[in-house]
Each structure stands twice: as structure tokens, then as C-alpha cells.
Design a protein around this motif. Structure first.
Motif, PDB file in Angstrom:
ATOM      1  N   HIS A 133       0.836  -1.201   0.000  1.00 46.20           N
ATOM      2  CA  HIS A 133       0.000   0.000   0.000  1.00 46.20           C
ATOM      3  C   HIS A 133       0.872   1.252   0.000  1.00 46.20           C
ATOM      4  N   ARG A 134       1.941   1.230   0.795  1.00 45.45           N
ATOM      5  CA  ARG A 134       2.850   2.384   0.808  1.00 45.45           C
ATOM      6  C   ARG A 134       3.471   2.602  -0.564  1.00 45.45           C
ATOM      7  N   GLU A 135       3.852   1.487  -1.231  1.00 42.28           N
ATOM      8  CA  GLU A 135       4.447   1.607  -2.549  1.00 42.28           C
ATOM      9  C   GLU A 135       3.437   2.131  -3.564  1.00 42.28           C
ATOM     10  N   LEU A 194       2.159  -9.422  -6.278  1.00 42.64           N
ATOM     11  CA  LEU A 194       1.510  -9.792  -5.017  1.00 42.64           C
ATOM     12  C   LEU A 194       0.994 -11.224  -5.089  1.00 42.64           C
ATOM     13  N   ASP A 195       1.078 -11.942  -3.963  1.00 41.46           N
ATOM     14  CA  ASP A 195       0.539 -13.308  -3.905  1.00 41.46           C
ATOM     15  C   ASP A 195      -0.957 -13.280  -4.163  1.00 41.46           C
ATOM     16  N   ASP A 196      -1.425 -14.339  -4.792  1.00 39.85           N
ATOM     17  CA  ASP A 196      -2.846 -14.394  -5.145  1.00 39.85           C
ATOM     18  C   ASP A 196      -3.742 -14.375  -3.912  1.00 39.85           C
ATOM     19  N   ASP A 197      -3.267 -14.968  -2.803  1.00 38.22           N
ATOM     20  CA  ASP A 197      -4.112 -15.053  -1.618  1.00 38.22           C
ATOM     21  C   ASP A 197      -3.826 -13.930  -0.611  1.00 38.22           C
ATOM     22  N   LEU A 198      -3.089 -12.911  -1.046  1.00 44.91           N
ATOM     23  CA  LEU A 198      -2.790 -11.802  -0.130  1.00 44.91           C
ATOM     24  C   LEU A 198      -4.069 -11.051   0.199  1.00 44.91           C
ATOM     25  N   PRO A 199      -4.313 -10.772   1.487  1.00 44.03           N
ATOM     26  CA  PRO A 199      -5.508 -10.004   1.840  1.00 44.03           C
ATOM     27  C   PRO A 199      -5.539  -8.669   1.085  1.00 44.03           C
ATOM     28  N   ALA A 200      -6.707  -8.311   0.603  1.00 41.51           N
ATOM     29  CA  ALA A 200      -6.930  -7.050  -0.115  1.00 41.51           C
ATOM     30  C   ALA A 200      -6.207  -6.988  -1.457  1.00 41.51           C
ATOM     31  N   ALA A 215      -9.108   5.585  -3.610  1.00 44.25           N
ATOM     32  CA  ALA A 215     -10.303   5.056  -2.958  1.00 44.25           C
ATOM     33  C   ALA A 215     -10.370   3.539  -3.094  1.00 44.25           C
ATOM     34  N   GLU A 216      -9.973   3.034  -4.260  1.00 43.07           N
ATOM     35  CA  GLU A 216      -9.977   1.585  -4.454  1.00 43.07           C
ATOM     36  C   GLU A 216      -8.998   0.890  -3.505  1.00 43.07           C
ATOM     37  N   LEU A 217      -7.935   1.592  -3.118  1.00 39.94           N
ATOM     38  CA  LEU A 217      -6.929   1.018  -2.222  1.00 39.94           C
ATOM     39  C   LEU A 217      -7.330   1.103  -0.750  1.00 39.94           C
ATOM     40  N   ALA A 218      -8.481   1.701  -0.459  1.00 38.80           N
ATOM     41  CA  ALA A 218      -8.902   1.886   0.931  1.00 38.80           C
ATOM     42  C   ALA A 218      -8.947   0.576   1.722  1.00 38.80           C
ATOM     43  N   PRO A 219      -9.459  -0.545   1.148  1.00 38.42           N
ATOM     44  CA  PRO A 219      -9.451  -1.797   1.927  1.00 38.42           C
ATOM     45  C   PRO A 219      -8.042  -2.225   2.338  1.00 38.42           C
ATOM     46  N   ALA A 220      -7.067  -1.985   1.464  1.00 37.38           N
ATOM     47  CA  ALA A 220      -5.688  -2.323   1.820  1.00 37.38           C
ATOM     48  C   ALA A 220      -5.194  -1.412   2.938  1.00 37.38           C
ATOM     49  N   ALA A 221      -5.549  -0.136   2.868  1.00 35.84           N
ATOM     50  CA  ALA A 221      -5.153   0.800   3.929  1.00 35.84           C
ATOM     51  C   ALA A 221      -5.769   0.398   5.262  1.00 35.84           C
ATOM     52  N   ALA A 250      -7.582  -1.041  -8.448  1.00 33.73           N
ATOM     53  CA  ALA A 250      -6.889   0.215  -8.733  1.00 33.73           C
ATOM     54  C   ALA A 250      -6.104   0.117 -10.029  1.00 33.73           C
ATOM     55  N   ASN A 251      -5.484  -1.032 -10.266  1.00 31.85           N
ATOM     56  CA  ASN A 251      -4.703  -1.227 -11.488  1.00 31.85           C
ATOM     57  C   ASN A 251      -5.604  -1.195 -12.709  1.00 31.85           C
ATOM     58  N   ASP A 252      -6.775  -1.852 -12.621  1.00 32.90           N
ATOM     59  CA  ASP A 252      -7.718  -1.840 -13.746  1.00 32.90           C
ATOM     60  C   ASP A 252      -8.182  -0.418 -14.036  1.00 32.90           C
ATOM     61  N   LEU A 253      -8.418   0.345 -12.994  1.00 34.66           N
ATOM     62  CA  LEU A 253      -8.895   1.718 -13.177  1.00 34.66           C
ATOM     63  C   LEU A 253      -7.832   2.574 -13.873  1.00 34.66           C
ATOM     64  N   LEU A 254      -6.569   2.291 -13.576  1.00 40.89           N
ATOM     65  CA  LEU A 254      -5.473   3.083 -14.140  1.00 40.89           C
ATOM     66  C   LEU A 254      -5.044   2.612 -15.527  1.00 40.89           C
ATOM     67  N   ASP A 255      -5.622   1.495 -15.984  1.00 43.73           N
ATOM     68  CA  ASP A 255      -5.256   0.943 -17.309  1.00 43.73           C
ATOM     69  C   ASP A 255      -6.062   1.658 -18.395  1.00 43.73           C
ATOM     70  N   GLN A 256      -5.714   2.913 -18.650  1.00 42.31           N
ATOM     71  CA  GLN A 256      -6.384   3.751 -19.658  1.00 42.31           C
ATOM     72  C   GLN A 256      -5.336   4.433 -20.520  1.00 42.31           C
ATOM     73  N   ARG A 257      -5.787   4.922 -21.664  1.00 38.08           N
ATOM     74  CA  ARG A 257      -4.862   5.624 -22.551  1.00 38.08           C
ATOM     75  C   ARG A 257      -4.552   7.025 -22.049  1.00 38.08           C
ATOM     76  N   ARG A 258      -5.440   7.567 -21.242  1.00 40.61           N
ATOM     77  CA  ARG A 258      -5.199   8.887 -20.667  1.00 40.61           C
ATOM     78  C   ARG A 258      -5.781   8.904 -19.261  1.00 40.61           C
ATOM     79  N   LEU A 259      -5.045   9.511 -18.358  1.00 37.21           N
ATOM     80  CA  LEU A 259      -5.476   9.574 -16.959  1.00 37.21           C
ATOM     81  C   LEU A 259      -5.679  11.019 -16.522  1.00 37.21           C
ATOM     82  N   GLY A 260      -6.714  11.202 -15.734  1.00 32.19           N
ATOM     83  CA  GLY A 260      -6.963  12.518 -15.143  1.00 32.19           C
ATOM     84  C   GLY A 260      -6.739  12.476 -13.635  1.00 32.19           C
ATOM     85  N   GLU A 261      -6.767  13.654 -13.025  1.00 30.12           N
ATOM     86  CA  GLU A 261      -6.559  13.712 -11.578  1.00 30.12           C
ATOM     87  C   GLU A 261      -7.619  12.924 -10.827  1.00 30.12           C
ATOM     88  N   ASP A 262      -8.860  12.911 -11.368  1.00 27.28           N
ATOM     89  CA  ASP A 262      -9.922  12.162 -10.705  1.00 27.28           C
ATOM     90  C   ASP A 262      -9.647  10.665 -10.739  1.00 27.28           C
TER      91      ASP A 262
END
Length: 379
Positions: A45-47, A82-88, A114-120, A95-107
């Protein structure tokens, strides 16, 4: 014990138990997921958040394309590592799927966070456990401190109750008269000795008294003692030396060989010389317990005999023997009661308030001791 004290005692026990329950829950939450696995989640999560923070300004919109590609590759590499059975793990994948776009915005970066919140939240279980441990340790310290305060309070109340049982009509003069007789005699004898004897003789008595810790006079400053013991002026009395110290050098030169030395040694230690009185050789009122009086009076006899007439030494002996000649403990308790109990305390004793406070204090002590015992293991 007052209501405020009772609440404090109850709070100490309740707070300690609550802190231990919180720590147990925090430990269980970590154990449910596995500590090492949670540490891995925390590092991942820190990374991930570090990548989002570093690249947000460069990889959004029509910014630095190289940075955009570098960011996406780094995030993919992190997720796939990450291991397949790693929690969260699913949070990182989302988060990775959301970032897999041709262009990214600040939102997009905000949604990724927000997607990483369960890991946090899972990573926070480790911090929560450490906070719970710190709270528990603080609660134990507070409980022990309260227990110490409570012990002092109980001792004070028990003493107050004991004094309340003393006979206020007992003939305490049988105790007071010998003490006052001795104190008056030793003060007079010392005053005369200090006035008439040489400073050298006085300092010799002071030095000898140091062998008797319970009857020791204040130690003489080394430089003053050396001067008095070696210089001819040491044959003068202490009042005379103090008078000399006020003279001008020209006047003082008629009385001593080295005026500057006298003014330096005596003048510097004027306070010591002026305060060198018989107070360390007197007995307090009310007097100490019987055993303490015997020991101290025995040492007083040895010191007083070095400067006082036999009548004063005899008075010191009578003090030494006093516990064996009268009902010392009972009379001392009566003297303490007369001296220490004010009207308010006597009213509290008569009304039973002291007994109530003592009972409440002991109950608080028992509650805290029980809470400490219950939370003792594996803290």
C-alpha cells in the motif's frame, strides 16, 4: 475517601480493563490475517500510494508520456508481484484496472486511492495494535500510580483513626516536661559554650559530633575549619570572629596577623557561623517513637558531654531512659493527637466519615489490584 477519589479509583480499574480488551481485540484482528501478510499489505500500500503521489502531476492529461508509461508499468508490476491469496489483493487489482487507460486525469488518481482503501484499512490493523499496546501500558502505569497514591491515603487515614482513639486527657506533661527540660538546658549550654569557648573548641565538638549521625551538628566548611584550627585567630570565640569580620582592614590589623584571611574565611561563612546553634541537639515535640528516642538520646549524651555541664548530660540520659519509665507509647499517641488533630478532623472522626473514607479507599485498592492481576500476563 471522597466521591472524586472513588471515581478516580474506579476509572483506573475500568480504564485498565478496557485497554486490555482493546489490545486483545487488536491482536486478534492481526492474528486473523497473519502478521507477515499484513506487513506485506502495508508495504504494498505504501508503494502504491507512493507511485500515485509521485506520478500524479506528470502522468495525467497530455503531460509527460514517458512518465505515463513508466507509471502504468510500475503499478502493473507491483500488482502482479503480489501473492494471489494476499488479503486485499483485489483492491490493488481494482486500482490497477482503473489506471489501465490511454489517458489519466486527476480524478482517476483519486478513485485509485479510494480503491486502495481496503488495503489501507488492513494495514492500519498493525498501527491499531501498537496504539492499543501503548494505551494499555499507559493504563497500567496510571493504575500503579493510583495504587501508590491510594496506599499513602490509606496510611494517612489509618493514622488519623489511630490518633482519634488516643486519650486526649492523658497526662502528657509526664512526657513533655522532660523533653522541654532537656531542650532548654541544651540550648542554654550551647549558647554559653559558643559564646565563651574558642572557635577552635567549638569546631572540635562539631567534628566529634559527626561520628553520631543522630546527633550531628552541621559540618564545618573545610576552608573555614582549616583557618580556625591553624590560625591564631581560632583561639577567639565565634562572636568575636564575627565582630572582627566587620572591622576594616586597618582596624583588624591590630587584632590579627592576616586581616584579609580572616575577612575572607569568616566573612564568606558568616551564615554558617550565625546559624550554628543547638537545634540539631534538641528533641522534637511531639517526640519520636520510643526506639528512635532511645537511639538518638544515647548519641545526644555522647555529644552533649563534650561541652555541657553534667546537669545537661543527666537530662539527656533521662530522655534516653524515658520509654522505660512511663507509658511512653500511649502518652506519645495522646501528644500526637493533641498536636495534629484539628477541629474539623475530630468532627470527621466523631461522625464516622474517616472510617467511611478508609473503607472506600480499601475497596478502591482491591479493585485496582484485581484489575492489575487480571491484566498481568502477556501485557
Amino acid at each position: 475517601m471522597s466521591g472524586e477519589g472513588a471515581d478516580e479509583g474506579e476509572d483506573a480499574a475500568a480504564t485498565l480493563r478496557a485497554a486490555r480488551a482493546k489490545l486483545d481485540d487488536a491482536r486478534a484482528a492481526v492474528a486473523d490475517h497473519g502478521e507477515e501478510r499484513l506487513r506485506t499489505v502495508r508495504e504494498a500500500h505504501r508503494e502504491a500510494t507512493g507511485l500515485l503521489d509521485r506520478y500524479e502531476g506528470r502522468a495525467t492529461g497530455t503531460g509527460d508520456f514517458a512518465a505515463f508509461v513508466e507509471f502504468q508499468e510500475a503499478f502493473v508490476q507491483l500488482t502482479e508481484g503480489l501473492d494471489d491469496d494476499l488479503p486485499a489483493r483485489s483492491a490493488f487489482e481494482a486500482a490497477n484496472d482503473l489506471l489501465d487507460q490511454r489517458r489519466l486525469g486527476e480524478d482517476d488518481f483519486e478513485r485509485a486511492r479510494a480503491e486502495l482503501a481496503p488495503a489501507a484499512e488492513l494495514a492500519g490493523l498493525l498501527e491499531a495494535r501498537e496504539e492499543a499496546r501503548a494505551d494499555f501500558e499507559a493504563a497500567r502505569r496510571d493504575a500503579r500510580r493510583r495504587l501508590r497514591d491510594l496506599g499513602e491515603r490509606i496510611d494517612s487515614l489509618e493514622r488519623l483513626r489511630r490518633l482519634g482513639e488516643a486519650d486526649l486527657d492523658a497526662p502528657v506533661e509526664r512526657l513533655r516536661d522532660p523533653v522541654e527540660e532537656y531542650n532548654d538546658a541544651v540550648r542554654g549550654a550551647w549558647a554559653e559554650f559558643r559564646r565563651e569557648a574558642s572557635a577552635r573548641e567549638v569546631f572540635s565538638v562539631v567534628e566529634a559530633s559527626r561520628a553520631y549521625p543522630l546527633a550531628a551538628l552541621p559540618e564545618t566548611p573545610p576552608d573555614l575549619r582549616s583557618y580556625v584550627m591553624e590560625a591564631p585567630a581560632g583561639e577567639e570565640s565565634i562572636p568575636t570572629l564575627l565582630e572582627y569580620a566587620d572591622y576594616s582592614n586597618s582596624k583588624l590589623s591590630h587584632y590579627v596577623e592576616d586581616p584579609a584571611a580572616l575577612r575572607t574565611r569568616v566573612g564568606t561563612h558568616r551564615t554558617y557561623l550565625e546559624r550554628l546553634d543547638a537545634d540539631p541537639l534538641t528533641v522534637s515535640w511531639p517526640p519520636p517513637d520510643a526506639e528512635s528516642l532511645r537511639y538518638r538520646a544515647s548519641e545526644l549524651v555522647s555529644v552533649v558531654a563534650r561541652f555541657a555541664p553534667e546537669s545537661v548530660v543527666a537530662a539527656a540520659r533521662r530522655l534516653r531512659d524515658l520509654p522505660g519509665r512511663i507509658d511512653y507509647d500511649r502518652l506519645r499517641e495522646s501528644a500526637l493527637a493533641r498536636d495534629e488533630l484539628d477541629e474539623r478532623e475530630r468532627e470527621r472522626l466523631e461522625q464516622g466519615a474517616v472510617e467511611e473514607e478508609l473503607t472506600a479507599a480499601r475497596e478502591e485498592r482491591d479493585r485496582i489490584e484485581a484489575a492489575l492481576a487480571e491484566t498481568e500476563t502477556d501485557g
